[in-house]
Design a protein around this motif. Structure first.
Motif, PDB file in Angstrom:
ATOM      1  N   PRO A   1     -42.626 -28.096  71.056  1.00 34.06           N
ATOM      2  CA  PRO A   1     -43.732 -27.166  71.433  1.00 34.06           C
ATOM      3  C   PRO A   1     -43.201 -25.974  70.685  1.00 34.06           C
ATOM      4  N   GLU A   2     -44.391 -25.394  70.355  1.00 30.00           N
ATOM      5  CA  GLU A   2     -44.938 -24.265  70.267  1.00 30.00           C
ATOM      6  C   GLU A   2     -43.474 -23.222  70.399  1.00 30.00           C
ATOM      7  N   ARG A   3     -43.248 -22.969  71.514  1.00 30.55           N
ATOM      8  CA  ARG A   3     -42.383 -21.725  72.203  1.00 30.55           C
ATOM      9  C   ARG A   3     -40.594 -22.255  71.010  1.00 30.55           C
ATOM     10  N   GLU A   4     -40.327 -23.581  71.809  1.00 32.23           N
ATOM     11  CA  GLU A   4     -39.462 -23.990  71.331  1.00 32.23           C
ATOM     12  C   GLU A   4     -39.049 -23.600  69.436  1.00 32.23           C
TER      13      GLU A   4
ATOM     14  N   GLU B   1     -40.737 -20.739  68.048  1.00 30.32           N
ATOM     15  CA  GLU B   1     -40.214 -19.691  67.772  1.00 30.32           C
ATOM     16  C   GLU B   1     -39.290 -19.148  67.723  1.00 30.32           C
ATOM     17  N   GLN B   2     -38.761 -19.494  68.901  1.00 33.29           N
ATOM     18  CA  GLN B   2     -37.072 -19.651  68.753  1.00 33.29           C
ATOM     19  C   GLN B   2     -36.078 -19.682  68.103  1.00 33.29           C
TER      20      GLN B   2
ATOM     21  N   SER C   1     -36.444 -18.103  64.458  1.00 36.07           N
ATOM     22  CA  SER C   1     -35.967 -16.745  64.676  1.00 36.07           C
ATOM     23  C   SER C   1     -34.086 -16.667  63.981  1.00 36.07           C
TER      24      SER C   1
END
Length: 82
Positions: free
Chosen positions: A57-60, A62-63, A66
């Motif tokens: 998933p995109e949100r995972e 991104e984190q 980082s």
């Protein structure tokens, strides 16, 4: 040079270390990351790469990207600035 066995390049992350800039390739990984979504790795020559799990998933992503970029910055700070 890439061949058919190499994972697909998704892009690059540029890490600024003072006046030095390092471009780290981001590649997809279909396996080999275990439960991680993204991870920084090096090869025997010290070249760095960030691997991203295919289909995460995109949100995972991104984190995890980082965190992988911070790890890459630490690695290259030690390698290039010390």
């Amino acid at each position: 040079m890439l061949n058919a066995q190499d994972p697909r390049v998704l892009g690059f992350v540029e890490i600024n270390l003072g006046a030095t800039r390092v471009r780290v390739p981001v590649r997809e990984s279909k396996d080999g990351l275990g439960d991680q979504v993204a991870a920084f790795a090096t090869d025997p020559t010290g070249a760095g790469i960030i691997l991203v799990r295919d289909g995460a998933p995109e949100r995972e992503i991104e984190q995890a990207m980082s965190a992988a970029a911070r790890e890459a910055a630490r690695h290259f700070s030690r390698k290039l600035l010390n």
